[in-house]
Design an enzyme around this catalytic site. Structure first.
Site, short mmCIF file in Angstrom:
data_model
loop_
_atom_site.label_atom_id
_atom_site.label_comp_id
_atom_site.label_asym_id
_atom_site.label_seq_id
_atom_site.Cartn_x
_atom_site.Cartn_y
_atom_site.Cartn_z
N LYS A 40 -35.92 -29.86 4.42
CA LYS A 40 -36.69 -28.80 3.45
C LYS A 40 -35.77 -28.00 2.72
O LYS A 40 -34.28 -28.21 3.13
CB LYS A 40 -37.51 -27.82 4.53
CG LYS A 40 -36.38 -26.95 5.44
CD LYS A 40 -37.57 -26.22 6.35
CE LYS A 40 -36.57 -25.30 7.22
NZ LYS A 40 -37.63 -24.57 8.38
N ARG A 137 -45.82 -16.88 13.20
CA ARG A 137 -46.06 -17.25 12.02
C ARG A 137 -47.31 -18.11 11.71
O ARG A 137 -48.39 -17.52 12.01
CB ARG A 137 -44.64 -18.28 11.58
CG ARG A 137 -43.66 -17.18 11.79
CD ARG A 137 -42.28 -17.75 11.28
NE ARG A 137 -42.05 -19.19 11.08
CZ ARG A 137 -41.03 -19.61 10.72
NH1 ARG A 137 -39.96 -19.14 10.62
NH2 ARG A 137 -40.65 -21.05 10.56
N TYR A 267 -15.68 -5.61 -11.31
CA TYR A 267 -16.45 -4.54 -11.74
C TYR A 267 -16.34 -3.53 -10.71
O TYR A 267 -16.59 -3.61 -9.44
CB TYR A 267 -17.92 -4.77 -11.59
CG TYR A 267 -18.46 -5.71 -12.56
CD1 TYR A 267 -18.13 -5.59 -14.10
CD2 TYR A 267 -18.93 -7.11 -12.33
CE1 TYR A 267 -18.30 -6.63 -15.06
CE2 TYR A 267 -19.22 -7.89 -13.51
CZ TYR A 267 -19.07 -7.79 -14.56
OH TYR A 267 -19.48 -8.66 -15.59
N MET A 315 -21.37 -12.56 -11.31
CA MET A 315 -22.45 -13.64 -11.16
C MET A 315 -21.82 -14.93 -11.28
O MET A 315 -22.49 -15.85 -10.82
CB MET A 315 -23.28 -13.42 -12.68
CG MET A 315 -24.51 -14.42 -12.53
SD MET A 315 -25.56 -14.07 -14.07
CE MET A 315 -26.26 -12.46 -13.77
C1 LIG Z 1 -36.89 -25.08 9.62
C2 LIG Z 1 -37.63 -25.27 10.68
C3 LIG Z 1 -37.17 -26.42 11.50
C4 LIG Z 1 -35.53 -26.51 11.86
O1 LIG Z 1 -34.99 -25.49 12.28
P1 LIG Z 1 -33.42 -25.47 12.59
O2 LIG Z 1 -33.06 -24.22 13.40
O3 LIG Z 1 -32.73 -25.57 11.13
O4 LIG Z 1 -32.97 -26.70 13.44
C5 LIG Z 1 -37.94 -26.79 12.72
N1 LIG Z 1 -39.24 -26.42 12.70
C6 LIG Z 1 -39.69 -25.75 11.77
C7 LIG Z 1 -41.25 -25.29 11.90
C8 LIG Z 1 -38.95 -24.99 10.83
O5 LIG Z 1 -39.55 -24.20 9.92
#
Ligand SMILES: *Cc1c(COP(=O)(O)O)cnc(C)c1O
Length: 379
Positions: A40, A137, A267, A315
């Site tokens: 992802k 979640r 800055y 930036m």
């Molecule tokens: C991002 C994510 C993972 C991977 O987690 P890591 O700590 O990067 O291995 C696994 N499962 C879910 C549901 C996630 O959102």
């Protein structure tokens, strides 16, 4: 270290796909179960497609992404391995995802109904049902779990879906708390079995639990950060886990100037030179993902020597006081990479910016070109 300097390049992220392949192999051996490689967020900034190919070469049997668009992009790139996507918009239309044979993580009865309804003729959607076990979640609430299991079993019996997996996600708070979540998951598994579901995949662990709490490995683990060679385990480095960081972020020194003592830098003049010295300009800034919070603290290596950001990160650039070291225009500044090769660790930038190394690699922006390069001394 190999010569990464490329004339005319301001900045680049060198991605060692062989490291990703090797990290997957290492983790597979350590856990002894299937690895779902999580790519992802553009492969945590490393490039989703190249990371996916590298992970599959290392023996990953499935890819994981957050949302269906990310999954479809893998399909468009020609990747036909199983892909699981688990985060969906309210009222999402799953037709494209189902037609592309994306496996869908399902967190509600409405989602399950929408997935079943999205199937074109001849396609049976494949789902993994997600149970909420404490993280707060997504995932089906425990009190709704019997109902969704019964519904899923009916849909499966009538050929409308295939329930291939059950899963949840851990908080990494402590071994005790993760084991409590595991117990809740185990309870959910038996509820599913009683409803007539017998999915072949069960997964709850991401990298940290996969590597540190063997009980959580079940028959698959979802590994993200570990495949990129970074350690999520407090107190353990990549090297401690036998992992190789896959991203090396570099920039080319774009200018140098000799300045007097007391010269302000960047800055707000939050840094002033303490003596006659050389300032080197590093052409990468917060637009590229260098955390502005790491002003006056972020580490870098030029010509084998460690320096620290001087003044504020801007930036597009920041400045480093390099003293009397013979730093010249065109020298390569290594911002982070593999500490085993002398680079600062992404974790050091994370500490400097009060965040985690996941954030450091994932935030590297689109203006930073990715270039694939293997480290010849590895293999
Ligand atoms: C991002 C994510 C993972 C991977 O987690 P890591 O700590 O990067 O291995 C696994 N499962 C879910 C549901 C996630 O959102």
């Amino acid at each position: 270290m190999t010569d990464h300097v490329r004339v005319g390049r301001l900045r680049e992220a060198i991605i060692d796909t062989d490291a990703i392949t090797q990290n997957v192999r290492t983790i597979r051996q350590a856990v002894g179960v299937d690895v779902i490689a999580v790519v992802k967020a553009d492969g945590y900034g490393h490039g989703a497609v190249r990371s996916a190919h590298a992970a599959l070469r290392g023996g990953a049997t499935m890819l994981g992404v957050a949302d269906a668009d990310e999954a479809l992009r893998l399909r468009t790139a020609g990747i036909d391995a199983p892909v699981l996507a688990w985060l969906h918009a309210p009222g999402q239309d799953f037709r494209d995802a189902v037609a592309a044979r994306i496996t869908l993580g399902v967190s509600s009865i409405d989602q399950l109904a929408a997935v079943a309804a999205a199937a074109p003729p001849g396609v049976t959607p494949t789902v993994h049902l997600k149970l909420e076990t404490g993280l707060g979640r997504n995932g089906v609430a425990p009190e709704k779990w019997p109902e969704i299991c019964a519904y899923a079993a009916r849909l499966e019996r009538s050929g409308q879906i295939t329930v291939e997996g059950l899963f949840s996600h851990l908080s990494n708070t402590s071994r005790g708390e993760d084991l409590e979540s595991l117990a809740a998951f185990r309870h959910g598994e038996s509820t599913a079995e009683q409803a007539g579901l017998h999915p072949r995949m069960r997964h709850i662990a991401a990298t940290q639990a996969a590597l540190t709490i063997p009980e959580t490995r079940l028959n698959a683990v979802r590994v993200g950060i570990g495949i990129y060679g970074l350690s999520p385990v407090p107190g353990k480095t990549s090297a401690d886990l036998n992992l190789h960081p896959a991203m090396t972020l570099v920039a080319t020194v774009a200018a140098t100037r000799r300045v007097r003592p007391g010269h302000g830098v960047s800055y707000g003049y939050t840094y002033r030179t303490g003596r006659r010295t050389t300032l080197a300009l590093i052409p990468i800034g917060y637009a590229d993902g260098i955390p502005r919070q790491a002003s006056n603290t972020g580490p870098l290596v030029i010509d084998g020597r460690r320096f620290t950001v001087s003044g504020r990160v801007a930036m597009d650039q920041f400045v480093v006081d390099v003293g009397d070291h013979p730093v010249t225009v065109g020298d390569q500044a290594i911002i982070f990479g593999d500490p085993a090769e002398g680079a600062p660790a992404a974790a050091e930038w994370a500490a400097a910016a009060n965040t985690i190394d996941y954030d450091i690699v994932t935030r590297i922006g689109p203006r930073v070109r990715r270039r694939e390069d293997s480290h010849p001394n590895r293999s």
